[in-house]
Write an enzyme that holds these catalytic residues in place. Structure first.
Site, PDB file in Angstrom:
ATOM      1  N   ARG A   1      -0.821  -3.536  10.228  1.00 35.79           N
ATOM      2  CA  ARG A   1      -1.351  -4.430  11.263  1.00 35.79           C
ATOM      3  C   ARG A   1      -1.448  -5.886  10.793  1.00 35.79           C
ATOM      4  NH1 ARG A   1      -3.258  -1.708  15.763  1.00 35.79           N
ATOM      5  NH2 ARG A   1      -3.544   0.526  15.471  1.00 35.79           N
TER       6      ARG A   1
ATOM      7  N   GLY B   1       0.846  -1.198   0.000  1.00 36.45           N
ATOM      8  CA  GLY B   1       0.000   0.000   0.000  1.00 36.45           C
ATOM      9  C   GLY B   1       0.878   1.243   0.000  1.00 36.45           C
ATOM     10  N   HIS B   2       1.882   1.252   0.889  1.00 34.71           N
ATOM     11  CA  HIS B   2       2.808   2.394   0.949  1.00 34.71           C
ATOM     12  C   HIS B   2       3.597   2.516  -0.362  1.00 34.71           C
ATOM     13  CE1 HIS B   2       2.632   1.470   5.434  1.00 34.71           C
ATOM     14  NE2 HIS B   2       2.168   2.692   5.347  1.00 34.71           N
TER      15      HIS B   2
ATOM     16  N   GLN C   1      -2.011   9.190  18.588  1.00 37.66           N
ATOM     17  CA  GLN C   1      -3.191   8.676  17.895  1.00 37.66           C
ATOM     18  C   GLN C   1      -3.584   7.266  18.345  1.00 37.66           C
ATOM     19  OE1 GLN C   1      -1.139   9.056  13.918  1.00 37.66           O
ATOM     20  NE2 GLN C   1      -2.365   7.265  13.436  1.00 37.66           N
TER      21      GLN C   1
HETATM   22  O1  PAF Z   1      -2.117   6.479   8.187  1.00 33.31           O
HETATM   23  C1  PAF Z   1      -1.116   6.575   8.909  1.00 33.31           C
HETATM   24  O2  PAF Z   1      -0.134   5.816   8.790  1.00 33.31           O
HETATM   25  C2  PAF Z   1      -1.087   7.649   9.990  1.00 33.31           C
HETATM   26  O3  PAF Z   1      -2.333   7.833  10.551  1.00 33.31           O
HETATM   27  C3  PAF Z   1      -0.460   8.981   9.531  1.00 33.31           C
HETATM   28  C4  PAF Z   1      -1.296   9.634   8.429  1.00 33.31           C
HETATM   29  C5  PAF Z   1       0.940   8.743   9.040  1.00 33.31           C
HETATM   30  C6  PAF Z   1      -0.410   9.967  10.715  1.00 33.31           C
HETATM   31  O4  PAF Z   1       0.354   9.465  11.775  1.00 33.31           O
END
Ligand code: PAF
Length: 271
Positions: A183, A32-33, A57
Site C-alpha cells: 500500500r 518485506g516480501h 478479503q
Molecule cells: O498478507 C497478504 O498478502 C495476504 O493477506 C495473504 C496472506 C497473501 C492472503 O491473501
C-alpha cells in the site's frame, strides 16, 4: 523459475519434490516480501511464491480495484531471487472447489482490523486454507507487520490439525521507520513523510507508556495524529503477542497496534 496458473499442473510438479516452503503474497512485491523469500530459501525445501489479489478479503470493491499491482516487475524480481515456483492462479482455480477443512475463526478476529474491515479475516483464512490444501506446504512464511493475520492463520492451523508450520518473520522498515507494505506504493513523497512522522510519534508514545507504566488518553493521541496528517484513525491499542489479548496494564509485555488512513490509503503496523 517455473510459473503455474493451474493447480493440477502445479501439484504434479510439487509431488516430485521433498516438500515446499510457501510464501503467499498479493504481489506488489517489496523488501518485506524479499525478506520472507530469503528466509524461505534458507530452508531445505523448494520455495513457492503465490501472487493472488484475493477479492474476498477486501471489504470495499474500490479498495480491491485500486490495490497496487505490478506483475511484470514482480516476475522479474522473483526470477532474480531464484525462486523455484511461482503460482498465479485464476479466481476459479482457487474458489472452484470445496476445501476439506472448515475455517476456524478465533474470536480475536472480531477485534482491531476485524472490527473495521468486516469479512476481511474470513476472506484471508478462506484463501489461505485453500492454498494450504492445494500446496500442502511444510512451512509458510508470514510477516509480523500483519500480526493479527499471522495469529489467526496460526490458530486455524492449530485447530484444524494442519501439518504446515508458520515461520514468523520480522517487520522490515524503510530508513524512515515506515514498515514496507504494498500500500505504500499509493503514497506520494509528502504522504510518506506523514507516515514516517506518525511512526516516530507512536514509537515515542510506546516508550512513554512503558516508562510511566501508565494509561494513555486515546482521544488526545488521535487528535495529534490528525494534526500530523492522518485523515482518520481506526484504532490504537496495546496487545500481547502471545495470547493476542488486550493489555491494560503497561508493565506487561505488549505491542502498540495501529491502523489509520492517509488520504484513501489505509496503513497498519505494530511496534
Ligand atoms: O498478507 C497478504 O498478502 C495476504 O493477506 C495473504 C496472506 C497473501 C492472503 O491473501
Amino acid at each position: 523459475m517455473k510459473i503455474f496458473k493451474d493447480k493440477h499442473i502445479l501439484q504434479k510438479e510439487i509431488l516430485k519434490t521433498k516438500g515446499i516452503s510457501f510464501v503467499p503474497t498479493m504481489g506488489g512485491l517489496h523488501k518485506g516480501h524479499i525478506s520472507l523469500i530469503k528466509q524461505s530459501k534458507k530452508f531445505k525445501f523448494k520455495t513457492l511464491v503465490s501472487i493472488f489479489v484475493n477479492p474476498k478479503q477486501f471489504n470495499k470493491k474500490s479498495d480491491f480495484r485500486s490495490y497496487p499491482r505490478n506483475k511484470k516487475k514482480d516476475i522479474k524480481l522473483l526470477k532474480k531471487l531464484k525462486v523455484n515456483y511461482l503460482y498465479i492462479p485464476t479466481f476459479k482455480d482457487i474458489y472452484g472447489f470445496k476445501p476439506k477443512n472448515k475455517i476456524f475463526l478465533d474470536k480475536s478476529s472480531k477485534r482491531l482490523c476485524g472490527k473495521f474491515r468486516k469479512g476481511h479475516f474470513e476472506g484471508v483464512l478462506d484463501v489461505v486454507n485453500r492454498f494450504i490444501e492445494i500446496i500442502k506446504p511444510k512451512y509458510i512464511f508470514l510477516g509480523k507487520k500483519d500480526y493479527q493475520q499471522l495469529y489467526l492463520i496460526k490458530k486455524h492451523i492449530e485447530k484444524s490439525k494442519i501439518k504446515s508450520k508458520i515461520v514468523e518473520c520480522k517487520t522490515i522498515r524503510e530508513n524512515n521507520g515506515v514498515a514496507f507494505s504494498t500500500r505504500n506504493l499509493s503514497l506520494n513523497k509528502n504522504q510518506m513523510k506523514i507516515a514516517s512522522n506518525i511512526f516516530y510519534y507512536l514509537s515515542n508514545l510506546k516508550k512513554k507508556i512503558k516508562k510511566k507504566n501508565g494509561q494513555f488518553k486515546i482521544s488526545l493521541i488521535k487528535k495529534n495524529l490528525i494534526k500530523i496528517g492522518a485523515k482518520k484513525i481506526d484504532y490504537i491499542e496495546n496487545y500481547n503477542l502471545k495470547n493476542f489479548k488486550k493489555v491494560k496494564n503497561s508493565n506487561k509485555k505488549f505491542n502498540l497496534f495501529f491502523a489509520y488512513y492517509i488520504k484513501n490509503t489505509r496503513l497498519i503496523d505494530n511496534i
